[in-house]
Design an enzyme around this catalytic site. Structure first.
Site, PDB file in Angstrom:
ATOM      1  N   LYS A  82      -4.827  15.685  -8.416  1.00 26.58           N
ATOM      2  CA  LYS A  82      -3.831  15.701  -9.500  1.00 26.58           C
ATOM      3  C   LYS A  82      -3.138  17.061  -9.586  1.00 26.58           C
ATOM      4  O   LYS A  82      -1.965  17.130  -9.958  1.00 26.58           O
ATOM      5  CB  LYS A  82      -4.496  15.333 -10.833  1.00 26.58           C
ATOM      6  CG  LYS A  82      -4.859  13.847 -10.951  1.00 26.58           C
ATOM      7  CD  LYS A  82      -3.629  12.941 -10.918  1.00 26.58           C
ATOM      8  CE  LYS A  82      -3.951  11.506 -11.315  1.00 26.58           C
ATOM      9  NZ  LYS A  82      -2.784  10.607 -11.236  1.00 26.58           N
ATOM     10  N   TYR A 122     -10.880  14.673  -7.804  1.00 26.48           N
ATOM     11  CA  TYR A 122      -9.805  14.151  -8.664  1.00 26.48           C
ATOM     12  C   TYR A 122      -8.866  15.275  -9.088  1.00 26.48           C
ATOM     13  O   TYR A 122      -7.635  15.157  -8.972  1.00 26.48           O
ATOM     14  CB  TYR A 122     -10.434  13.487  -9.892  1.00 26.48           C
ATOM     15  CG  TYR A 122      -9.441  12.996 -10.915  1.00 26.48           C
ATOM     16  CD1 TYR A 122      -8.661  11.874 -10.674  1.00 26.48           C
ATOM     17  CD2 TYR A 122      -9.300  13.653 -12.139  1.00 26.48           C
ATOM     18  CE1 TYR A 122      -7.756  11.422 -11.636  1.00 26.48           C
ATOM     19  CE2 TYR A 122      -8.416  13.201 -13.097  1.00 26.48           C
ATOM     20  CZ  TYR A 122      -7.640  12.084 -12.843  1.00 26.48           C
ATOM     21  OH  TYR A 122      -6.746  11.637 -13.788  1.00 26.48           O
ATOM     22  N   ASP A 152       0.868  -1.180   0.000  1.00 28.46           N
ATOM     23  CA  ASP A 152       0.000   0.000   0.000  1.00 28.46           C
ATOM     24  C   ASP A 152       0.904   1.229   0.000  1.00 28.46           C
ATOM     25  O   ASP A 152       1.549   1.543   1.005  1.00 28.46           O
ATOM     26  CB  ASP A 152      -0.913  -0.005   1.229  1.00 28.46           C
ATOM     27  CG  ASP A 152      -1.821   1.215   1.265  1.00 28.46           C
ATOM     28  OD1 ASP A 152      -1.702   2.080   0.374  1.00 28.46           O
ATOM     29  OD2 ASP A 152      -2.639   1.301   2.195  1.00 28.46           O
TER      30      ASP A 152
END
Ligand SMILES: NC(=O)c1ccc[n+]([C@@H]2O[C@H](COP(=O)([O-])OP(=O)(O)OC[C@H]3O[C@@H](n4cnc5c(N)ncnc54)[C@H](OP(=O)(O)O)[C@@H]3O)[C@@H](O)[C@H]2O)c1
Length: 226
Positions: free
Chosen positions: A148, A144, A53
């Site tokens: 980013k 999102y 992870d």
């Protein structure tokens, strides 16, 4: 055959698989780090480090050190692990923190773990995956695009911080990739206008190569014909 070793995160994903294939085709050695438990490829050139992870800094460092111990060097890190969600701001289960961890924290942990090794390479490279869709957000894209955007800022900061070393740090900013998931999610769209993962892999491997040494801190749009 090259002596260069590239570490690829998210190696079991659509883009990750394409980058691994292209890297092996070029004679590079690959260490692929991912969540999923996978069968080893049975190749001396490819080390699969599964069950990691990347939001866990200690687990990420252990995986990176294993890659270094196996091949004796790390020349490039390609931070591909990440994900996407479409949801509006009023969603009952906001995904902002999940996206931040999946897209930013994975790249941050892997970069921090790889840097000591990359600095001993004469041409160290980090290649991040941002998103063209994060340059200006839109409906349902907040979580999102914010995560980013953070990857873009990480790229710029680390590029400045490594200017006195051999390491460069750049990011590709793809638009929609031609993946089975996207074809399923957008059945009415024309996939010919999307970016093929094989084409994005070529750009990423250029940025991971010594040939890109004049570039650092670049956010490179890879948007096909959109
Ligand atoms: N697909 C697109 O249209 C598009 C467009 C622009 C940018 N991108 C970016 O391109 C990259 C690759 O996209 P893709 O379509 O190839 O995605 P994908 O097929 O979902 O692959 C992503 C991979 O990252 C792994 N991953 C996610 N979180 C992780 C973690 N915490 N630790 C370890 N591994 C983790 C996933 O493992 P699990 O599945 O086991 O979680 C999966 O193998 C992503 O960063 C994505 O945001 C994609």
């Amino acid at each position: 055959m090259s002596d260069r070793v590239v570490v690829i995160t998210g190696g079991q994903g659509q883009l990750g698989q394409a980058v691994i294939r292209a890297a092996l085709d070029r004679g590079l050695k690959v260490a692929a780090i991912d969540h999923a438990d996978v069968e080893a490829r049975g190749s001396d050139a490819c080390l699969e480090i599964s069950g990691v992870d990347l939001t866990d800094a200690d687990a990420t460092r252990a995986a990176m050190d294993r890659a270094q111990a196996h091949f004796g060097r790390i020349d490039a890190l390609l931070n591909i692990a990440g994900g996407f969600v479409w949801q509006t701001v009023d969603d009952a289960d906001p995904a902002w923190e999940r996206m931040y961890r999946m897209n930013l924290v994975t790249a941050l942990n892997a970069s921090r773990a790889a840097l000591p090794h990359l600095k001993t390479s004469d041409q160290g490279r980090i290649v991040n995956v941002g998103a063209a869709g994060a340059l200006k957000s839109g409906m349902g894209m907040g979580a999102y695009a914010a995560s980013k955007s953070a990857v873009h800022r990480l790229t710029e900061s680390l590029a400045e911080e490594t200017k006195s070393t051999s390491v460069t740090v750049n990011a590709v900013l793809p638009s929609i990739l031609d993946t089975p998931q996207n074809r399923k999610d957008m059945p009415d769209a024309d996939p010919d206008t999307w970016v093929k993962v094989e084409d994005l892999a070529e750009v990423m491997l250029f940025l991971a190569s010594p040939a890109s040494k004049a570039m650092t801190g670049a956010l490179v749009p890879v948007t096909g014909r959109v």
